[in-house]
Design a protein around this motif. Structure first.
Motif, mmCIF file in Angstrom:
data_model
loop_
_atom_site.group_PDB
_atom_site.id
_atom_site.type_symbol
_atom_site.label_atom_id
_atom_site.label_comp_id
_atom_site.label_asym_id
_atom_site.label_seq_id
_atom_site.Cartn_x
_atom_site.Cartn_y
_atom_site.Cartn_z
ATOM 1 N N LEU A 192 0.721 -1.030 -0.130
ATOM 2 C CA LEU A 192 0.051 0.111 0.053
ATOM 3 C C LEU A 192 1.132 1.375 -0.293
ATOM 4 C CD1 LEU A 192 -2.608 -1.175 3.063
ATOM 5 C CD2 LEU A 192 -2.517 -0.576 0.365
ATOM 6 N N GLY B 33 -6.037 -4.822 1.330
ATOM 7 C CA GLY B 33 -4.921 -4.772 1.201
ATOM 8 C C GLY B 33 -4.399 -5.305 2.127
ATOM 9 N N THR B 34 -2.729 -6.007 1.248
ATOM 10 C CA THR B 34 -1.598 -5.813 2.374
ATOM 11 C C THR B 34 -0.641 -5.297 2.754
ATOM 12 O OG1 THR B 34 -0.745 -7.349 1.116
ATOM 13 C CG2 THR B 34 -3.037 -8.492 2.426
ATOM 14 N N SER B 35 0.032 -4.966 4.304
ATOM 15 C CA SER B 35 1.343 -3.869 4.159
ATOM 16 C C SER B 35 2.296 -4.875 5.030
ATOM 17 C CB SER B 35 0.901 -2.657 4.357
ATOM 18 O OG SER B 35 1.902 -1.921 5.015
ATOM 19 N N LEU C 134 1.128 -3.249 10.246
ATOM 20 C CA LEU C 134 0.145 -3.026 10.741
ATOM 21 C C LEU C 134 -0.181 -1.452 10.928
ATOM 22 C CD1 LEU C 134 -2.224 -4.186 12.180
ATOM 23 C CD2 LEU C 134 -0.931 -4.259 14.303
ATOM 24 N N CYS D 211 -1.269 -0.965 7.599
ATOM 25 C CA CYS D 211 -2.604 -1.684 7.021
ATOM 26 C C CYS D 211 -4.388 -0.136 8.095
ATOM 27 C CB CYS D 211 -3.201 -2.939 7.634
ATOM 28 S SG CYS D 211 -1.723 -3.454 6.306
ATOM 29 N N GLN D 212 -4.076 -0.020 9.195
ATOM 30 C CA GLN D 212 -4.395 0.072 10.288
ATOM 31 C C GLN D 212 -5.114 1.959 9.877
ATOM 32 O OE1 GLN D 212 -2.320 0.224 14.039
ATOM 33 N NE2 GLN D 212 -4.073 -1.733 14.336
ATOM 34 N N ASP E 70 -10.956 -4.026 3.543
ATOM 35 C CA ASP E 70 -9.621 -5.196 4.785
ATOM 36 C C ASP E 70 -7.724 -4.396 4.142
ATOM 37 O OD1 ASP E 70 -9.446 -5.432 7.155
ATOM 38 O OD2 ASP E 70 -10.449 -7.780 6.988
ATOM 39 N N ALA E 71 -7.239 -4.548 5.636
ATOM 40 C CA ALA E 71 -6.185 -4.394 5.248
ATOM 41 C C ALA E 71 -6.086 -5.322 6.630
ATOM 42 C CB ALA E 71 -5.659 -2.721 5.238
ATOM 43 N N SER E 72 -4.386 -5.858 5.932
ATOM 44 C CA SER E 72 -4.186 -7.121 6.962
ATOM 45 C C SER E 72 -2.325 -7.155 6.065
ATOM 46 C CB SER E 72 -5.193 -8.514 6.945
ATOM 47 O OG SER E 72 -3.520 -9.289 7.874
ATOM 48 N N PRO E 73 -0.672 -7.758 7.783
ATOM 49 C CA PRO E 73 0.265 -7.714 7.214
ATOM 50 C C PRO E 73 -0.448 -9.471 6.290
ATOM 51 C CG PRO E 73 -0.408 -6.939 9.109
ATOM 52 C CD PRO E 73 -1.189 -6.986 9.061
#
Ligand code: NAP
Length: 287
Positions: free
Chosen positions: A8, A28-30, A33, A36-37, A47-50
């Motif tokens: 991201l 999305g992923t990064s 954390l 993502c937040q 939504d996003a998460s590692p």
């Protein structure tokens, strides 16, 4: 559609903004954390998460990490995906990426949005980054037409100007208009700072204006980008640099010989050539 975005940053974040605004579910992923937040808080992703496993449900995944990490990210991601998932990337060199991923993922479509800024990271992401700008897809003989048409439709929905060409043609073309200019501009700056007379170079800095700003801009950018261009597009870049050296030697020779007609002929030729290179660019709306 469910769209996955790995990385991201400037390009991934900008894709997320526009694709989310178009009504897609954007996952999305990064690695971080907090990024993502931030993406969730800004409402640019669903939504996003590692964790790459977040993308298991995606129909299309965009790989938006630096060139040097795209293959490794794909290796980590592939076990999480269904074979139907279409994978595309945004890397600015295409042959090595397509050669690494296409034999292992049939639904892969190489891509390169020709849009960007000098900034990086999620904070630099912006809406409409791709609108009016070229977006190149580099299908090969084995690319399924359905995968190509799905990615093409997404590019059109971003209002990108869609171009298709083989990966090798892409890399040769961008060597001329993107990678060679970075190296020439960098060598201009390198040459300037070799001026031994400190007073002269300080005066030059005071006098520098729009001409120097324009010719030095791309050589004064992020070193990581220039390094990646050289590492990943080495044969094409070297070919362009060699042809450039010949044209520079021709200029030097004309000036040494005081062959002003030859110099004038060369400068007249370049005056006529330039508009052809930038006519499509000036048709585009300002960024
Ligand atoms: P960026 O703003 O730095 O974003 C890249 C993101 O990838 C970072 O935010 C980072 O997020 C993540 N990342 C960095 N290293 C990683 C690694 N080793 N493994 C996994 N994730 C990593 O860069 P960008 O300008 O968006 O460029 C991304 C891609 O777009 C590159 O392949 C580039 O060739 C291409 N591209 C760039 C431009 C341009 O003008 N900038 C234009 C067209 C195409 P986390 O640290 O949060 O994980």
């Amino acid at each position: 559609m469910k769209i996955g975005i790995v990385g991201l940053g400037l390009i991934g974040g900008s894709l997320a903004i526009d694709l989310h605004a178009l009504g897609h579910t954007v996952l999305g992923t990064s690695r971080q954390l907090k990024i993502c937040q931030q993406a969730i808080a800004q409402g640019i992703v669903t939504d996003a998460s590692p964790e790459l496993s977040l993308l298991t449900a995606a129909d299309v995944v965009f790989l938006c990490t630096p060139l040097g990490s795209i293959e490794a990210i794909f290796n980590q991601l592939a076990p999480c995906l269904s074979p139907d998932t279409i994978v595309t990337d945004v890397g600015s060199v295409k042959q090595p990426i397509v050669a690494a991923i296409a034999p292992r993922w049939v639904n892969f479509v190489g891509g390169h949005p020709m849009a960007g800024t000098a900034e990086s990271g999620l904070d630099a992401a912006q809406s409409q980054l791709f609108a009016g700008n070229p977006y190149v897809l580099t299908p090969i003989a084995t690319t399924p037409p359905q995968a190509l048409s799905t990615v093409s439709e997404l590019v059109r929905s971003l209002q990108g100007q869609l171009y298709q060409c083989p990966p090798a043609d892409h890399d040769r073309a961008v060597a001329w208009i993107s990678h060679l200019p970075v190296m020439l501009s960098a060598s201009l700056l390198t040459a300037c700072i070799t001026e031994p007379d400190r007073a002269v170079i300080e005066l030059a800095k005071k006098l520098a204006s729009s001409g120097f700003r324009d010719t030095s801009r791309v050589g004064g950018g992020n070193p990581e980008l220039g390094l990646m261009m050289a590492q990943y597009n080495q044969p094409e870049l070297l070919r362009c640099l060699e042809l450039y050296r010949q044209s520079l030697e021709q200029l030097i020779y004309s000036i040494q010989q005081q062959n002003w007609p030859a110099l004038e002929a060369q400068l007249t030729q370049t005056q006529h050539a330039r508009p052809e290179f930038i006519k499509e660019f000036i048709k585009r709306p300002p960024a």
